[in-house]
Scaffold this motif. Structure first.
Motif, PDB file in Angstrom:
ATOM      1  N   ILE A  37       1.272  -9.566  10.233  1.00 25.49           N
ATOM      2  CA  ILE A  37       1.042 -10.979   9.921  1.00 25.49           C
ATOM      3  C   ILE A  37      -0.391 -11.215   9.441  1.00 25.49           C
ATOM      4  CG2 ILE A  37       0.291 -11.825  12.197  1.00 25.49           C
ATOM      5  CD1 ILE A  37       2.334 -14.160  11.715  1.00 25.49           C
ATOM      6  N   CYS A  38      -1.321 -10.337   9.870  1.00 29.68           N
ATOM      7  CA  CYS A  38      -2.710 -10.473   9.430  1.00 29.68           C
ATOM      8  C   CYS A  38      -2.895  -9.979   7.996  1.00 29.68           C
ATOM      9  CB  CYS A  38      -3.646  -9.653  10.338  1.00 29.68           C
ATOM     10  SG  CYS A  38      -3.474  -9.961  12.096  1.00 29.68           S
ATOM     11  N   ASP A  39      -2.233  -8.880   7.658  1.00 28.58           N
ATOM     12  CA  ASP A  39      -2.566  -8.169   6.426  1.00 28.58           C
ATOM     13  C   ASP A  39      -1.482  -8.170   5.356  1.00 28.58           C
ATOM     14  OD1 ASP A  39      -5.002  -7.545   7.533  1.00 28.58           O
ATOM     15  OD2 ASP A  39      -4.356  -5.609   8.306  1.00 28.58           O
ATOM     16  N   ALA A  40      -0.331  -8.768   5.639  1.00 31.03           N
ATOM     17  CA  ALA A  40       0.769  -8.733   4.663  1.00 31.03           C
ATOM     18  C   ALA A  40       0.332  -9.266   3.306  1.00 31.03           C
ATOM     19  CB  ALA A  40       1.960  -9.528   5.193  1.00 31.03           C
ATOM     20  N   PHE A  41      -0.493 -10.305   3.308  1.00 24.00           N
ATOM     21  CA  PHE A  41      -0.945 -10.940   2.066  1.00 24.00           C
ATOM     22  C   PHE A  41      -1.614  -9.942   1.118  1.00 24.00           C
ATOM     23  CE2 PHE A  41      -4.319 -13.048  -0.359  1.00 24.00           C
ATOM     24  CZ  PHE A  41      -3.612 -14.055  -0.991  1.00 24.00           C
ATOM     25  N   PHE A  42      -2.288  -8.947   1.687  1.00 16.54           N
ATOM     26  CA  PHE A  42      -3.037  -7.989   0.871  1.00 16.54           C
ATOM     27  C   PHE A  42      -2.143  -6.927   0.232  1.00 16.54           C
ATOM     28  CE2 PHE A  42      -5.954  -9.425   4.265  1.00 16.54           C
ATOM     29  CZ  PHE A  42      -6.852 -10.108   3.470  1.00 16.54           C
ATOM     30  N   TYR A  43      -0.850  -6.942   0.570  1.00 15.80           N
ATOM     31  CA  TYR A  43       0.049  -5.908   0.039  1.00 15.80           C
ATOM     32  C   TYR A  43       1.159  -6.504  -0.817  1.00 15.80           C
ATOM     33  CZ  TYR A  43      -2.477  -2.767   3.036  1.00 15.80           C
ATOM     34  OH  TYR A  43      -3.488  -2.026   3.603  1.00 15.80           O
ATOM     35  N   ARG A  44       0.865  -7.642  -1.433  1.00 13.34           N
ATOM     36  CA  ARG A  44       1.833  -8.248  -2.331  1.00 13.34           C
ATOM     37  C   ARG A  44       2.159  -7.297  -3.470  1.00 13.34           C
ATOM     38  NH1 ARG A  44      -1.148 -13.562  -3.926  1.00 13.34           N
ATOM     39  NH2 ARG A  44      -2.859 -12.066  -3.776  1.00 13.34           N
ATOM     40  N   LYS A  45       3.464  -7.090  -3.674  1.00 14.31           N
ATOM     41  CA  LYS A  45       3.974  -6.243  -4.760  1.00 14.31           C
ATOM     42  C   LYS A  45       3.509  -4.794  -4.641  1.00 14.31           C
ATOM     43  CE  LYS A  45       5.702 -10.011  -6.474  1.00 14.31           C
ATOM     44  NZ  LYS A  45       7.145 -10.310  -6.282  1.00 14.31           N
ATOM     45  N   LYS A  46       3.229  -4.368  -3.412  1.00 14.04           N
ATOM     46  CA  LYS A  46       2.790  -2.983  -3.215  1.00 14.04           C
ATOM     47  C   LYS A  46       3.800  -2.217  -2.359  1.00 14.04           C
ATOM     48  CE  LYS A  46      -2.139  -3.761  -3.931  1.00 14.04           C
ATOM     49  NZ  LYS A  46      -3.512  -3.535  -3.408  1.00 14.04           N
ATOM     50  N   ARG A  47       3.589  -0.898  -2.280  1.00  6.64           N
ATOM     51  CA  ARG A  47       4.490  -0.015  -1.538  1.00  6.64           C
ATOM     52  C   ARG A  47       3.921   0.199  -0.134  1.00  6.64           C
ATOM     53  NH1 ARG A  47       3.566   4.587  -5.876  1.00  6.64           N
ATOM     54  NH2 ARG A  47       1.505   3.909  -5.200  1.00  6.64           N
ATOM     55  N   VAL A  48       4.743  -0.106   0.859  1.00  9.07           N
ATOM     56  CA  VAL A  48       4.252  -0.090   2.230  1.00  9.07           C
ATOM     57  C   VAL A  48       5.220   0.659   3.141  1.00  9.07           C
ATOM     58  CG1 VAL A  48       3.806  -1.568   4.236  1.00  9.07           C
ATOM     59  CG2 VAL A  48       2.887  -2.199   2.002  1.00  9.07           C
ATOM     60  N   GLY A  49       4.645   1.361   4.129  1.00  6.94           N
ATOM     61  CA  GLY A  49       5.448   2.026   5.147  1.00  6.94           C
ATOM     62  C   GLY A  49       5.114   1.480   6.527  1.00  6.94           C
ATOM     63  N   VAL A  50       6.118   1.450   7.392  1.00  2.64           N
ATOM     64  CA  VAL A  50       5.928   1.055   8.793  1.00  2.64           C
ATOM     65  C   VAL A  50       6.318   2.238   9.665  1.00  2.64           C
ATOM     66  CG1 VAL A  50       6.646  -0.483  10.660  1.00  2.64           C
ATOM     67  CG2 VAL A  50       6.403  -1.378   8.320  1.00  2.64           C
ATOM     68  N   ILE A  51       5.374   2.731  10.476  1.00  2.00           N
ATOM     69  CA  ILE A  51       5.673   3.839  11.377  1.00  2.00           C
ATOM     70  C   ILE A  51       6.193   3.276  12.690  1.00  2.00           C
ATOM     71  CG2 ILE A  51       4.748   5.834  12.614  1.00  2.00           C
ATOM     72  CD1 ILE A  51       2.688   6.180  10.459  1.00  2.00           C
ATOM     73  N   GLY A  52       7.449   3.578  12.998  1.00  2.96           N
ATOM     74  CA  GLY A  52       8.080   3.083  14.213  1.00  2.96           C
ATOM     75  C   GLY A  52       9.584   3.134  14.062  1.00  2.96           C
ATOM     76  N   ALA A  53      10.287   2.945  15.170  1.00  3.61           N
ATOM     77  CA  ALA A  53      11.743   3.056  15.122  1.00  3.61           C
ATOM     78  C   ALA A  53      12.457   2.004  15.948  1.00  3.61           C
ATOM     79  CB  ALA A  53      12.164   4.454  15.612  1.00  3.61           C
ATOM     80  N   GLY A  54      11.697   1.080  16.565  1.00  6.64           N
ATOM     81  CA  GLY A  54      12.307   0.112  17.460  1.00  6.64           C
ATOM     82  C   GLY A  54      12.118  -1.324  17.041  1.00  6.64           C
ATOM     83  N   ALA A  55      12.276  -2.232  18.018  1.00  5.72           N
ATOM     84  CA  ALA A  55      12.234  -3.662  17.747  1.00  5.72           C
ATOM     85  C   ALA A  55      10.881  -4.111  17.218  1.00  5.72           C
ATOM     86  CB  ALA A  55      12.577  -4.437  19.023  1.00  5.72           C
ATOM     87  N   TYR A  56       9.818  -3.511  17.728  1.00  6.58           N
ATOM     88  CA  TYR A  56       8.483  -3.898  17.249  1.00  6.58           C
ATOM     89  C   TYR A  56       8.300  -3.505  15.787  1.00  6.58           C
ATOM     90  CZ  TYR A  56       3.384  -4.188  17.010  1.00  6.58           C
ATOM     91  OH  TYR A  56       2.093  -4.486  16.637  1.00  6.58           O
ATOM     92  N   ALA A  57       8.769  -2.328  15.418  1.00  8.47           N
ATOM     93  CA  ALA A  57       8.695  -1.898  14.019  1.00  8.47           C
ATOM     94  C   ALA A  57       9.514  -2.815  13.120  1.00  8.47           C
ATOM     95  CB  ALA A  57       9.179  -0.452  13.890  1.00  8.47           C
ATOM     96  N   LEU A  58      10.688  -3.214  13.602  1.00 15.97           N
ATOM     97  CA  LEU A  58      11.534  -4.131  12.827  1.00 15.97           C
ATOM     98  C   LEU A  58      10.830  -5.468  12.624  1.00 15.97           C
ATOM     99  CD1 LEU A  58      14.186  -4.979  11.494  1.00 15.97           C
ATOM    100  CD2 LEU A  58      15.072  -5.516  13.788  1.00 15.97           C
TER     101      LEU A  58
END
Length: 290
Positions: free
Chosen positions: A134-155
């Motif tokens: 929520i802090c940094d999403a704005f800086f990745y508009r139209k970019k390729r992003v990965g989330v490391i995680g497999a559970g509810a927090y990652a979702l």
């Protein structure tokens, strides 16, 4: 200022903080995701008032019962977000099924016992490696992003990022998926060997040598413990611990921390003391703002 305090964590530090804050006249809600590290302790010895060893789960049960007796509210659920409220005079604590607001928050969710040791994470923190969607999403508009995680927090972090990014990849790092990721999120189950980049994240490399180009990587392993929540708020850290002063106050007004998350001796006695101090300090903070 309304005398409301949210305590994140129901271990000895959190319950102690809640008890002292409640005795100080505050309305207190404790957010609990269930049994913590204390409950896993087979025997607690050398603890005041117990001539014989007591199990961690029994000690935890008694603490929570005492909190309920004083009228402290327990909110079940996993905290996924800590942030300022709409008027910036307090804080919002949110999970999948709840959202709470109060002018003061006490972090007592324990030390992070789950970490991911992948070369490149430490070196690229703030250069494409982030802990707060929520802090940094704005800086990745139209970019390729990965989330490391497999559970509810990652979702949760992925859902925050999804409206902004051009590609969203879930990197389970070999862990079993415990959340159902929707279409549009590409899930990679292979273990990671490194994150590459010089001035900024450029890609992740899997153990089989395959490479996935990315502009950013968000860490969302397990649950959002005190240190991760602190990072979301810009709270100062000392190594892997939340930095506090003699009153258990962080550098963000109205936010306090206690217990294992502050480092030092990982013992119940220390957690109970710091919780008591944090609870009293939070009440004094609210009084000073009235």
């Amino acid at each position: 200022m309304e005398k409301k305090i949210i305590v994140i964590g129901s271990g000895p530090a959190g319950i102690s903080a809640a008890l002292y804050a409640r005795r100080g006249g505050a309305s207190v809600t404790v957010v609990t995701k269930g049994q913590g590290a204390l409950a896993k302790a087979e025997r607690i010895e050398n603890y005041y008032g117990f001539p014989e060893p007591v199990t961690g789960s029994e000690l935890e049960r008694r603490g929570i019962e005492g909190a309920r007796r004083l009228g402290i509210t327990l909110q079940s659920g996993e905290v996924m977000q800590l942030g300022f409220n709409d008027t910036f005079d307090g804080y919002t604590v949110a999970g999948k099924d709840f959202e709470l607001s109060a002018p003061s928050v006490i972090l007592a969710a324990g030390a992070s016992r789950k970490s991911v040791q992948i070369p490149g994470i430490a070196e690229l923190e703030g250069k494409g490696v982030s802990y707060c969607a929520i802090c940094d999403a704005f800086f990745y508009r139209k970019k390729r992003v990965g989330v490391i995680g497999a559970g509810a927090y990652a979702l949760h972090e992925a859902e925050v990022l999804a409206p902004h990014v051009s590609e969203l990849h879930i990197l389970t790092n070999g862990a079993e998926e415990t959340a159902q990721f929707p279409q549009g999120m590409t899930v990679h189950t292979s273990k990671l060997s490194s994150i590459k980049g010089t001035e900024h994240v450029e890609s992740v490399v899997f153990e089989d040598g395959a490479e996935l180009p990315l502009d950013g990587v968000f860490i969302a392993i397990g649950t959002a413990g005190s240190v991760v929540l602190a990072k979301k708020m810009g709270i100062q850290l000392e190594g892997r611990s939340v930095k506090v002063d003699e009153n258990m106050a962080t550098n963000v007004p109205g936010i306090f921390a206690a217990g294992d998350c502050t480092g030092g001796l990982l013992q119940v006695a220390k957690a109970v003391y710091e919780g008591a101090k944090a609870g009293l300090s939070a009440v004094n903070y609210l009084r000073s703002k009235s």
